[in-house]
Structures are given as C-alpha cells and as structure tokens.
Scaffold this active site. Structure first.
Site, PDB file in Angstrom:
ATOM      1  N   GLY A  10      20.322 -15.190 -14.453  1.00 48.56           N
ATOM      2  CA  GLY A  10      20.373 -13.728 -14.502  1.00 48.56           C
ATOM      3  C   GLY A  10      21.626 -13.210 -15.187  1.00 48.56           C
ATOM      4  O   GLY A  10      22.476 -13.978 -15.644  1.00 48.56           O
ATOM      5  N   ASP A  55      14.362 -23.381  -4.915  1.00 49.88           N
ATOM      6  CA  ASP A  55      13.782 -22.037  -4.827  1.00 49.88           C
ATOM      7  C   ASP A  55      14.192 -21.452  -3.471  1.00 49.88           C
ATOM      8  O   ASP A  55      14.116 -22.151  -2.450  1.00 49.88           O
ATOM      9  CB  ASP A  55      12.250 -22.166  -4.920  1.00 49.88           C
ATOM     10  CG  ASP A  55      11.569 -20.829  -5.099  1.00 49.88           C
ATOM     11  OD1 ASP A  55      10.764 -20.707  -6.041  1.00 49.88           O
ATOM     12  OD2 ASP A  55      11.816 -19.903  -4.302  1.00 49.88           O
ATOM     13  N   LEU A  77      23.319 -15.188  -6.068  1.00 54.15           N
ATOM     14  CA  LEU A  77      22.957 -14.092  -6.981  1.00 54.15           C
ATOM     15  C   LEU A  77      21.451 -14.053  -7.219  1.00 54.15           C
ATOM     16  O   LEU A  77      20.955 -13.156  -7.899  1.00 54.15           O
ATOM     17  CB  LEU A  77      23.681 -14.268  -8.319  1.00 54.15           C
ATOM     18  CG  LEU A  77      25.183 -14.564  -8.256  1.00 54.15           C
ATOM     19  CD1 LEU A  77      25.758 -14.636  -9.664  1.00 54.15           C
ATOM     20  CD2 LEU A  77      25.897 -13.500  -7.436  1.00 54.15           C
ATOM     21  N   SER A  81      15.275  -8.547  -8.332  1.00 52.57           N
ATOM     22  CA  SER A  81      16.369  -7.571  -8.368  1.00 52.57           C
ATOM     23  C   SER A  81      15.976  -6.227  -8.958  1.00 52.57           C
ATOM     24  O   SER A  81      16.811  -5.347  -9.077  1.00 52.57           O
ATOM     25  CB  SER A  81      17.538  -8.151  -9.165  1.00 52.57           C
ATOM     26  OG  SER A  81      17.147  -8.316 -10.509  1.00 52.57           O
ATOM     27  N   THR A 124      24.059  -4.738  -2.331  1.00 54.30           N
ATOM     28  CA  THR A 124      23.832  -3.749  -3.384  1.00 54.30           C
ATOM     29  C   THR A 124      23.947  -2.306  -2.893  1.00 54.30           C
ATOM     30  O   THR A 124      23.660  -2.010  -1.719  1.00 54.30           O
ATOM     31  CB  THR A 124      22.421  -3.934  -3.982  1.00 54.30           C
ATOM     32  OG1 THR A 124      22.084  -2.793  -4.778  1.00 54.30           O
ATOM     33  CG2 THR A 124      21.363  -4.040  -2.896  1.00 54.30           C
ATOM     34  N   GLU A 126      21.936  -0.151  -3.540  1.00 49.66           N
ATOM     35  CA  GLU A 126      20.586   0.329  -3.203  1.00 49.66           C
ATOM     36  C   GLU A 126      20.379   0.359  -1.688  1.00 49.66           C
ATOM     37  O   GLU A 126      19.436   0.971  -1.199  1.00 49.66           O
ATOM     38  CB  GLU A 126      19.517  -0.545  -3.866  1.00 49.66           C
ATOM     39  CG  GLU A 126      19.362  -0.321  -5.367  1.00 49.66           C
ATOM     40  CD  GLU A 126      18.721   1.017  -5.727  1.00 49.66           C
ATOM     41  OE1 GLU A 126      17.823   1.468  -4.993  1.00 49.66           O
ATOM     42  OE2 GLU A 126      19.132   1.619  -6.735  1.00 49.66           O
ATOM     43  N   TYR A 152      13.086  -3.423  -2.344  1.00 50.88           N
ATOM     44  CA  TYR A 152      14.277  -4.159  -2.773  1.00 50.88           C
ATOM     45  C   TYR A 152      15.472  -3.833  -1.870  1.00 50.88           C
ATOM     46  O   TYR A 152      16.148  -4.728  -1.351  1.00 50.88           O
ATOM     47  CB  TYR A 152      14.601  -3.821  -4.231  1.00 50.88           C
ATOM     48  CG  TYR A 152      15.953  -4.295  -4.691  1.00 50.88           C
ATOM     49  CD1 TYR A 152      16.212  -5.643  -4.891  1.00 50.88           C
ATOM     50  CD2 TYR A 152      16.983  -3.380  -4.926  1.00 50.88           C
ATOM     51  CE1 TYR A 152      17.462  -6.076  -5.307  1.00 50.88           C
ATOM     52  CE2 TYR A 152      18.230  -3.802  -5.338  1.00 50.88           C
ATOM     53  CZ  TYR A 152      18.469  -5.153  -5.531  1.00 50.88           C
ATOM     54  OH  TYR A 152      19.704  -5.575  -5.938  1.00 50.88           O
TER      55      TYR A 152
HETATM   56  P1  GDP Z   1      18.336   0.721 -10.196  1.00 50.65           P
HETATM   57  O1  GDP Z   1      19.364   1.778  -9.946  1.00 50.65           O
HETATM   58  O2  GDP Z   1      18.674  -0.584  -9.577  1.00 50.65           O
HETATM   59  O3  GDP Z   1      16.959   1.154  -9.852  1.00 50.65           O
HETATM   60  O4  GDP Z   1      18.430   0.429 -11.786  1.00 50.65           O
HETATM   61  P2  GDP Z   1      17.445   0.834 -12.993  1.00 50.65           P
HETATM   62  O5  GDP Z   1      18.237   0.657 -14.235  1.00 50.65           O
HETATM   63  O6  GDP Z   1      16.156   0.094 -12.905  1.00 50.65           O
HETATM   64  O7  GDP Z   1      17.134   2.380 -12.747  1.00 50.65           O
HETATM   65  C1  GDP Z   1      18.162   3.345 -12.742  1.00 50.65           C
HETATM   66  C2  GDP Z   1      17.546   4.723 -12.679  1.00 50.65           C
HETATM   67  O8  GDP Z   1      16.849   4.994 -13.882  1.00 50.65           O
HETATM   68  C3  GDP Z   1      16.506   4.918 -11.560  1.00 50.65           C
HETATM   69  O9  GDP Z   1      16.719   6.171 -10.980  1.00 50.65           O
HETATM   70  C4  GDP Z   1      15.171   4.907 -12.302  1.00 50.65           C
HETATM   71  O10 GDP Z   1      14.149   5.642 -11.651  1.00 50.65           O
HETATM   72  C5  GDP Z   1      15.584   5.588 -13.588  1.00 50.65           C
HETATM   73  N1  GDP Z   1      14.678   5.365 -14.719  1.00 50.65           N
HETATM   74  C6  GDP Z   1      14.109   6.315 -15.503  1.00 50.65           C
HETATM   75  N2  GDP Z   1      13.334   5.781 -16.432  1.00 50.65           N
HETATM   76  C7  GDP Z   1      13.394   4.430 -16.251  1.00 50.65           C
HETATM   77  C8  GDP Z   1      12.781   3.324 -16.922  1.00 50.65           C
HETATM   78  O11 GDP Z   1      12.019   3.475 -17.871  1.00 50.65           O
HETATM   79  N3  GDP Z   1      13.097   2.083 -16.466  1.00 50.65           N
HETATM   80  C9  GDP Z   1      13.957   1.889 -15.402  1.00 50.65           C
HETATM   81  N4  GDP Z   1      14.236   0.645 -14.999  1.00 50.65           N
HETATM   82  N5  GDP Z   1      14.516   2.931 -14.750  1.00 50.65           N
HETATM   83  C10 GDP Z   1      14.255   4.175 -15.159  1.00 50.65           C
END
Ligand code: GDP
Length: 329
Positions: A10, A55, A77, A81, A124, A126, A152
């Site tokens: 990753g 795994d 890690l 994710s 995280t 999150e 997640y």
């Molecule tokens: P996260 O914070 O771990 O969910 O990281 P992400 O990079 O996947 O998403 C960050 C934010 O971007 C979240 O609020 C998503 O809903 C928003 N977002 C908007 N459009 C997109 C998209 O096309 N792809 C992803 N991955 N996130 C998106």
C-alpha cells in the site's frame, strides 16, 4: 533491527519500507493472495525486503510470519482502507480491517513475542466521523469522542480498542497512530486527491475531458504520507506505548483541492472540467476532519514538512511526469 510490515504493497507500506531500509532495518513484508499483481512491483522496488505469505484473516499464516520475521517492530498497515468500498463490502471490511488486528496481536502474543515486539496499529481519523465535533476550531485529539460513519470507520475502531486492550491486558508495547488523511504520489486513484491530480494531468494532455466526482463540500485535513510514516516510526521509538494523532491542523474542502490542482496547470476555473456522479457519493458522509497533532509534536518532536499547497504541487507534478511518460508507471 528487524521490522515486519503488513500492507507493504500500500501507500504507507512503500514509504515505510523506504524509511526502514534507509535506516538499516531488515525488513519483512506480509503479502497475500495467489495472484497479487503488486507482488512483482514490491520485489522490483524493494529487492531487499523479504516477502512472507500471509493474510490477516488467516491466523496460522500470521503466527508463521511472526515466527519467521521475529520482528523488533511490527507495523500493521494492512486493511481494506477505502471508505466507499467498505460500504459495498462491509462484512469483508469487518473481517480484515477489524478482526485482522486481533488475529495479528494474538499471533504476537502466542508466539511469546508479546514482550519483544513493538506493535504499531494504523488507526484513523475516520473513527471520529465528523460528528460530535467537541473541540470546535481546534480539531480532534486523542481523547475526542468517536462516532464512525462507515463500515471502515467502525472496523478501525474495533481494531483501535483491541490494540489498546492488548496494551492494558498483557502489557504489550502497542501504539496507535490516529492518522488524518495522508496523500502523495503513491496514493491510489480511488482516493479523491490522486483521482484529481491524475485527472488534471490527463486533461492537460488531452486524454480526458472531465473528472467525475461525488460531493465536493466535505473537508479533510490532508498531509503528506512521507511525513506521516516518519511519525509511525517515532511512536515506536518513544519510551512508552501511547496513542498519537498525526495531522496538519488545517482543513480544506475538495473544491479547494480542485482549485489548487487546476491552478498548477494554469486553469483558473475548474468547474467546466468536473462532473458530479452520484455513484461516488456515500450513504453517510464525514463532513469535516481537522486534527490537532499537539501531542505528537510535544512528545515525539514530530513535524510535518509538506503543507497543503506543497502536497498538491508535488502530486500534480508527479502525475504530469507520469502522463507524459517521463517516469515509468
Ligand atoms: P476518506 O476521507 O478516507 O473517505 O478519503 P477519500 O479520498 O476516499 O474521500 C475524501 C472525500 O472526498 C470524501 O468526503 C468523499 O466523499 C469525497 N469524494 C468526492 N468525490 C469523490 C470521488 O470521486 N472519490 C473519492 N474517493 N472520494 C470522493
């Protein structure tokens, strides 16, 4: 020193392998799957790393890996994710991202390495979920309320408490890094930052006319992954096992990220190049993440080198190089 890294294929695994090898560690990487396409890439980039089959959902494979690596430091890690993916595969996410932590801690304990191996758990932001924003303006810290908003986040919270429980129950050296979003040139295109910088480079090259995204208002505390793996390592060098937030202390919306990224190729108005697609919206959204890294700064001396502008600049520059073929993919 010997280190075992799960999730070596990753983003953070790559940065961490680089850091540990540079410091003279003997590095072992856990790798899973019969046809893992990333196996070859890791072998090519890090020939010095010994890959061990295993795994997180297979306890015996973890016991074998811990016995073979006999690590002084173990960095967990590995995980499913991606928040969006976790909504579509919630049970698998619980097994890997949640229960996998238990399986790995048990492997360390039953092999008699509980007192010998320092364990890093990748927790995280999150887990905070953007609700119960109980420290307005200052950001989330180690003692803030948790309210995960995705399978997640829930699975990671299980892993977080399990890690703390092993610290308290068995006296194991287990530290959890509560890391806010961290990005960079190793980030997968399924994450919004890399999706944008990759899209910007392709639009500039005429290979693509727009980027399809979900919601643009959420805010994230985005840092550079290279800075954050240094913090992971620092946590395991600290005299006592503890939990630490790593963050930049600054939050930006996806719109801010778009504006900065398009500015790098001289485009002032990004809106004609972005289309909204409900497919990328989530059943529950984390509105805002902002972290307070004061504890890590004070106790570990951790500092981030790369700020928001520096991060976007470096990611766009890298993707322009990739798209133009000046560096190999
Ligand atoms: P996260 O914070 O771990 O969910 O990281 P992400 O990079 O996947 O998403 C960050 C934010 O971007 C979240 O609020 C998503 O809903 C928003 N977002 C908007 N459009 C997109 C998209 O096309 N792809 C992803 N991955 N996130 C998106």
């Amino acid at each position: 020193m010997r280190a075992l890294v799960t999730g070596i294929t990753g983003q953070d695994g790559g940065h961490l392998a680089e850091l540990l090898l540079a410091q003279g560690y003997e590095v072992f990487g856990l790798i899973r799957g019969q046809h893992n396409p990333k196996r070859h890439a890791v072998r090519e980039e890090f020939p010095a790393v010994t890959l061990l089959e295993g795994d997180l959902t297979d306890p015996t494979s973890l016991i074998r890996a811990v016995e073979m690596a006999a690590p002084d430091e173990l960095y967990n890690l590995a995980a499913i994710s991606h928040v969006g993916y976790s909504f579509k595969n919630p049970a698998l996410t619980a097994e890997v991202t949640g229960k996998g932590v238990l399986n790995l801690l048990e492997a360390v304990r039953v092999t008699g390495r509980g007192g010998l191996t320092r364990f890093y758990q990748a927790s995280t932001s999150e887990m905070f979920g953007g609700l119960d924003y109980n420290r307005p303006g200052r950001g989330y810290a180690e003692d803030s309320l948790f309210h995960p908003r995705s399978p997640y986040g829930v699975a990671k919270l299980y892993g977080h408490w399990t890690a703390k429980n092993y610290r308290e129950s068995y006296g194991m050296f287990v530290s959890c890094g509560i890391l806010f979003n961290h990005e960079g040139e190793r980030r997968g295109v399924e994450f919004v930052t890399r999706k944008i910088t990759d899209g910007v480079a392709r639009i500039e090259a005429g290979l693509q006319d727009a980027i399809e995204l979900g919601d643009l208002w959420p805010k994230r505390d985005w840092g550079y992954a290279g800075d954050y793996v240094r913090g992971m390592w620092q946590m395991l060098q600290h005299p006592t096992p503890e939990d630490f937030v790593l963050a930049t202390g600054v939050t930006h919306s996806i719109e801010d990220f778009l504006a900065r990224a398009f500015a790098e190729i001289g485009v002032d108005d990004w809106r004609p190049y972005v289309r909204q697609n409900p497919e990328y919206m989530r059943p529950a959204e984390v509105d805002i993440l902002l972290g307070d890294p004061s504890k890590a700064e004070a106790l570990l001396g951790w500092r981030r080198d790369v700020d928001f502008q520096g991060l976007v600049r470096r990611m766009v520059a890298h993707d322009r190089e990739l798209v133009s073929g000046r560096v190999p993919a």
